[in-house]
Scaffold this active site. Structure first.
Site, mmCIF file in Angstrom:
data_model
loop_
_atom_site.group_PDB
_atom_site.id
_atom_site.type_symbol
_atom_site.label_atom_id
_atom_site.label_comp_id
_atom_site.label_asym_id
_atom_site.label_seq_id
_atom_site.Cartn_x
_atom_site.Cartn_y
_atom_site.Cartn_z
ATOM 1 N N GLU A 1 -57.896 20.062 5.029
ATOM 2 C CA GLU A 1 -59.022 19.205 5.396
ATOM 3 C C GLU A 1 -59.946 19.823 6.431
ATOM 4 O O GLU A 1 -61.154 19.576 6.441
ATOM 5 C CB GLU A 1 -58.513 17.847 5.915
ATOM 6 N N GLU B 1 -50.125 14.744 1.203
ATOM 7 C CA GLU B 1 -49.730 13.585 2.015
ATOM 8 C C GLU B 1 -48.986 12.551 1.159
ATOM 9 O O GLU B 1 -48.106 11.858 1.653
ATOM 10 C CB GLU B 1 -50.973 12.968 2.670
ATOM 11 N N GLY C 1 -54.761 14.990 0.765
ATOM 12 C CA GLY C 1 -54.179 13.694 0.410
ATOM 13 C C GLY C 1 -53.074 13.836 -0.630
ATOM 14 O O GLY C 1 -52.128 13.037 -0.650
#
Ligand code: 3HC
Ligand code: NAI
Length: 695
Positions: free
Chosen positions: A130, A110, A107
């Site tokens: 992930e 991201e 994340g």
């Protein structure tokens, strides 16, 4: 000028035209609720402040945002969501520049991909790991990544979950500039000013479709990738789900449509059993490094030079671990020829890595230059850590530790790589300093396998344990602590499984049936294939052979495993295994001699006898205090023996089956389990209480 942004783990200051939004959420700036709140509030405040024309997003402490807060998965979501913060960044009116140091992962990466530009220091790493948690990048990563690096590279990255170096990120377009180490803040501000001065656009990755169109022109891209990696992904759900997301990026009508696919597949994985087990394994690994009576203040020895005795299978591999991180090694052998042979194997391994592009040719030479050899034990006098890796023979090991006691400098840590012998007895030979002796049990191949069992003897000093644990981490191992017992944690459990596997072969199951069941369960291979690989003649000699076991009879026929082209299985030149009639014959003869008749044994019995016997032994190990915690046992089996991480480890697996179920089944199987089998009191008690090992 500092601007008040309200609650959240971030601060905003203005310097000239630039707003600097700093996140501070130790230890790794995970995207917990307070981090998301800080990001959202900080971005909104920066957008609202007229003096700010561009925004630098930077993190304090050791790393950029390291990903979603894994501890929040499975709990009710706390607003604001990560998407909300990402939208404000990407759709906002001002350019946002991510300033990356440490690791920008999951994340966290991201979020960086939502920024309009990214700069990083040379030591930074980015990635979408992930998949290692049984997940997929659920915050737009699978949709943005292929838009920058193309679908093929994106497939590789999301399914391998690797951390990618900053220079590679620059080459792939994942970062726009590298700024000098130690000058991230200044470098990012200068970059932001340049964006303003040049009037550069608010570049949004979501709008870049060129690479996707190129992938659409390759109809077999995804099928080919699946096929090429089928073996690597065997048993795991997450790689396939990641692939589907990249497929969605390529084939969906819009970014948002692709993102919806990503969202729904993420939600499926996050509640699934595999991801739960893999998240447990992530924390179990970190927990294993913590020993109650040893903390950061416990003194440890600074290891500047390592000595290794024995340059055989293990010694050579162990030496590579140290050379890989720049620590010089002195190898001691009985003869120059053995030394030359050992070093030649190490060189071949390094050259193999260079051929596969993992290291460069100059690196091969640098690492080899760190290895020196001697046939004199005296050469170990200046080593801070000595690891003994000679034959598994108590008298020999005691002789060696007696010599080390006399030769090594005061304070040196003396380690043995024994796989099963009594470390206390070995330590007693180091007469003046048994407290310096510790077990450092590496796994074969020692340069590859992640596990290091650190064995604490009765007298082992805390310093020796702390040194072994720390150096283990430094060379990239997962270190877990074990007490002294035959086989320690890992091999003792292996022995319990082997007893059942061997017994079943004399009841009617064939070695290949047992191997197949365990392979299908997710193990890399079954016990018989493993024995063939390791060599059936470990600890066997023709003179002492009694012919009482299948293994001995195989050895007597020179079927000593893969290295002789035959063992339990027959092997062709390419080492492909086929079930062997010779082995069938040996089994039938032995059964006849023992008056045994074959009965049908189904796959369920094979699996349960093997795995439940392991659980039972593991419970004894826990009860006796050999392992500190159930999760350490799981760490050992996942990292040392290839227990499928999506099943957590034997203890996690036991909990998922139910301890009551296991006890009842073991009780029902009692006649088959043999007179030496006894139920673990801890297992019985927990089952009766409705308890668990890992809960
Ligand atoms: N969430 C919660 N806690 C985390 C965490 C995370 N993402 N990452 C690390 N931690 C905790 C660790 O458990 C540890 O806690 P402890 O001190 O209490 O044991 C502490 O932070 C320090 O971690 P490490 O010991 O691992 O520190 P290192 O410096 O060795 O490594 C790291 C740092 C490389 C960031 C490593 O911790 C790591 O790989 N973290 C996980 C990264 C990751 O997988 N990110 C993706 C998360 S999933 C996601 O983002 C989903 C998204 O797509 C929506
Ligand atoms: P190996 O037989 O490949 O190598 C042992 C080496 O030690 C030989 O090269 C031998 O010449 C050398 N040696 C013997 N006596 C010596 C002495 N007095 N001084 C210096 N060198 C001497 O054996 P391997 O497989 O490397 O095993 C070594 C140790 O590691 C054993 O204790 C074994 O139980 C343990 N181990 C082995 C594993 C494996 O899978 N092979 C896994 C984990 C531990």
């Amino acid at each position: 000028m500092k601007i008040d942004i309200g609650p959240g783990a971030a601060t905003l200051v203005v310097e000239g035209d630039i707003g600097i939004l700093s996140v501070n959420h130790p230890p790794v700036n995970a995207l917990s609720q307070v981090t998301r709140q800080g990001l959202l509030n900080g971005m909104r405040a920066a957008h609202a402040e007229p003096a700010i024309k561009a925004i630098v997003l930077i993190c304090e402490g050791r790393t950029f945002l390291a990903g979603a807060d894994i501890t929040e998965f499975g709990k009710p979501p706390q607003p604001p969501s990560l998407y909300e913060a990402q939208d404000v960044i990407e759709m906002g009116p001002k350019p946002v520049i991510a300033a990356i140091h440490g690791t920008s992962l999951g994340g966290g990466f991201e979020v960086a991909l939502c920024c309009h530009y990214r700069v990083a220091v040379p030591s930074a790493k980015c990635g979408l790991p992930e998949v290692h948690l049984g997940l997929l990048p659920g915050a737009g990563g699978t949709q943005r990544l292929p838009r920058i690096v193309g679908a093929s590279k994106a497939l590789e990255m999301v399914t391998a979950g690797n951390h990618v170096r900053a220079d590679e990120c620059l080459t792939m377009g994942l970062v726009d500039a590298i700024v000098p180490e130690g000058s991230l803040r200044a470098g990012a501000i200068a970059f932001a000013q340049q964006v303003l001065d040049e009037g550069r656009p608010l570049r949004k990755v979501r709008d870049a479709d060129e690479k996707l169109l190129a992938a659409r022109a390759q109809p077999s891209l995804f099928a080919d990738f699946r096929q090429a990696n089928a073996r690597r992904f065997r048993g795991f759900l997450a790689p396939e789900y990641n692939i589907r997301c990249i497929e969605a990026a390529v084939h969906s009508a819009s970014f948002d449509a692709g993102k919806a696919v990503e969202r729904s597949l993420f939600l499926e994985l996050v509640v699934g059993e595999q991801s739960k087990a893999q998240r447990y394994a992530f924390f179990a690994e970190r927990q294993a490094g913590k020993i109650p009576d040893i903390d950061a203040d416990t003194p440890s020895v600074k290891v500047a030079r390592v000595g290794i005795i024995g340059a055989g299978t293990m010694g050579g591999g162990i030496a590579m671990n140290f050379a890989n991180v720049g620590i010089p090694v002195t190898l001691v052998e009985t003869a120059q020829s053995a030394l030359d042979k050992g070093l030649a194997v190490v060189r071949r391994n390094y050259e193999g890595s260079a051929k596969r592009g993992r290291i460069s040719l100059p690196q091969v030479e640098q690492r080899m230059a760190l290895l020196s050899g001697s046939t004199e034990m005296q050469a170990l006098a200046d080593c801070d850590l000595v690891i003994e890796a000679v034959f598994e023979n108590m008298a020999l090991k005691k002789d060696i530790f007696g010599q080390l006691d006399r030769i090594c400098k005061p304070g040196a840590v003396l380690a043995t790589n024994t796989s099963a012998l009594n470390v206390n007895e070995i330590a007693s030979a180091a007469v003046s300093r048994p407290e310096a002796v510790v077990g450092m049990h590496f796994f074969s191949p020692a340069n590859v396998m992640k596990l290091l069992e650190v064995v604490r003897g009765e007298l082992t000093a805390k310093t020796a344990v702390a040194t072994a644990m720390q150096i283990g981490r430094k060379i990239g191992k997962v270190a877990a602590l074990s007490g002294v017992c035959p086989g320690f944690i890992g091999n003792r459990i292996l022995a319990a499984r082997s007893r059942q596997a061997q017994a079943m072969v004399l009841e009617g199951a064939m070695p290949w049936d047992i191997d197949r069941v365990l392979y299908d369960f997710g193990m890399p291979m079954g016990p018989f294939a493993m024995s063939d690989l390791a060599g059936l003649d470990i600890g066997w000699s023709r003179e002492s052979s009694t012919g009482a076991t299948i293994r001995e009879r195989l050895c007597e026929q020179d079927r000593r495993g893969q290295k002789t082209g035959a063992g339990y299985y027959d092997y062709d030149a390419a080492r492909n295994a086929t079930p062997s009639d010779v082995t069938r014959g040996i089994i039938a003869a032995l059964m006849a001699e023992q008056g045994k008749r074959a009965r049908p044994i189904d796959d369920r019995e094979i699996l349960e006898r093997c795995t439940y016997a392991m659980v039972n032994e593991a419970a004894k190990i826990l009860d006796e205090g050999i392992a500190l915690r159930a999760s350490d046992i799981d760490v050992v089996w996942v990292n040392g023996y290839g227990w499928p991480v999506y099943r957590g480890g034997p203890m996690w697996y036991a909990d998922s089956v139910g301890l009551g179920v296991i006890v009842r089944r073991l009780q029902a199987l009692a006649p088959q389990l043999g007179p030496d089998f006894s139920l673990s009191p801890l297992l019985l008690r927990l089952a009766a209480e409705g308890g668990s090992f890992t809960g």
